[in-house]
Design an enzyme around this catalytic site. Structure first.
Site, PDB file in Angstrom:
ATOM      1  N   MET A 125     -14.301 -50.625  34.708  1.00 56.02           N
ATOM      2  CA  MET A 125     -13.535 -51.698  33.810  1.00 56.02           C
ATOM      3  C   MET A 125     -13.461 -51.336  33.326  1.00 56.02           C
ATOM      4  SD  MET A 125     -13.012 -55.229  36.498  1.00 56.02           S
ATOM      5  CE  MET A 125     -10.971 -55.604  36.259  1.00 56.02           C
ATOM      6  N   CYS A 126     -14.511 -52.993  32.129  1.00 59.99           N
ATOM      7  CA  CYS A 126     -14.724 -52.157  30.395  1.00 59.99           C
ATOM      8  C   CYS A 126     -14.610 -51.478  30.307  1.00 59.99           C
ATOM      9  CB  CYS A 126     -14.758 -53.339  29.944  1.00 59.99           C
ATOM     10  SG  CYS A 126     -13.344 -55.342  30.802  1.00 59.99           S
ATOM     11  N   VAL A 127     -16.492 -50.823  30.772  1.00 65.45           N
ATOM     12  CA  VAL A 127     -16.980 -49.442  30.239  1.00 65.45           C
ATOM     13  C   VAL A 127     -16.107 -48.518  30.525  1.00 65.45           C
ATOM     14  CG1 VAL A 127     -19.164 -48.028  30.833  1.00 65.45           C
ATOM     15  CG2 VAL A 127     -18.856 -50.664  30.893  1.00 65.45           C
ATOM     16  N   THR A 130     -13.325 -48.439  27.644  1.00 63.72           N
ATOM     17  CA  THR A 130     -13.390 -48.305  26.026  1.00 63.72           C
ATOM     18  C   THR A 130     -14.397 -46.173  26.315  1.00 63.72           C
ATOM     19  OG1 THR A 130     -13.867 -51.084  25.517  1.00 63.72           O
ATOM     20  CG2 THR A 130     -15.246 -49.066  24.485  1.00 63.72           C
TER      21      THR A 130
END
Length: 194
Positions: A125-127, A130
């Site tokens: 998700m966020c890793v 980004t």
């Protein structure tokens, strides 16, 4: 997919900075922590020590989730696990992509960061979001395998569940051949600024 990703690529080139993604209490402490959170925390601590020793910029992303979520702002689970030191930046975000709606790009540019190591949660998700956004903006990205983690993926219609370690590896693979991957946080080198 190109074979180079299996061969890890050029992970020995030093990076300019460290981006710590959503390492908040809810995800790394207690019964709701990601599997393997003890090793994850120790490897992120290695990265922080290396970056700080080199004088490299350290930026923390902190997710602001919806009311009632484990990472709802100003609730215990929202707190950063590692306290930032003076001069280290905290960027609050509301999306998976740490660049969306934030000044992260400006902070990296002002800090002279062109190549960065990324660590944290959640891998897919966020890793990943980004890291993908950083690659799209022309940053070099190094992702240490033992410094990001996620949860087990539950079974879905017509599919079995996926263990967290396999989901994390799939997240790496999804980033394509531009991302650099190394086996351990201990392999990361930072350009010395002090």
């Amino acid at each position: 997919m190109k074979k180079e990703q299996y061969e890890i690529g050029d992970h020995q080139t030093p990076v300019d900075g460290l981006l710590v993604v959503d390492v908040q209490s809810a995800f790394v402490q207690g019964p709701e922590a990601v599997p393997g959170h003890g090793e994850l925390i120790s490897m992120i601590a290695v990265l922080l020590a290396q970056a700080r020793s080199a004088g490299a910029p350290v930026i923390f992303l902190q997710n602001d989730s919806q009311p009632g979520a484990v990472d709802e702002p100003f609730q215990p689970g929202w707190e950063l696990h590692f306290p930032p030191r003076p001069g280290e930046r905290v960027v609050r975000k509301a999306e998976d992509d740490g660049f969306e709606g934030t000044d992260l790009d400006g902070i990296l540019a002002a800090s002279g960061v062109h190549d960065l190591a990324i660590c944290g949660v959640l891998s897919e998700m966020c890793v990943a979001a980004t890291a993908r956004a950083a690659l799209e903006r022309g940053y070099g990205v190094l992702l240490p395998h033992d410094a990001h983690a996620t949860y087990d993926v539950p079974a879905g219609p017509g599919s079995q569940g996926v263990p967290a370690v396999m989901a994390a590896r799939a997240a790496e693979w999804s980033l394509g051949h531009e991302v650099r991957i190394c086996a351990s946080a201990r392999d990361v080198r930072f350009k010395v600024r002090i």
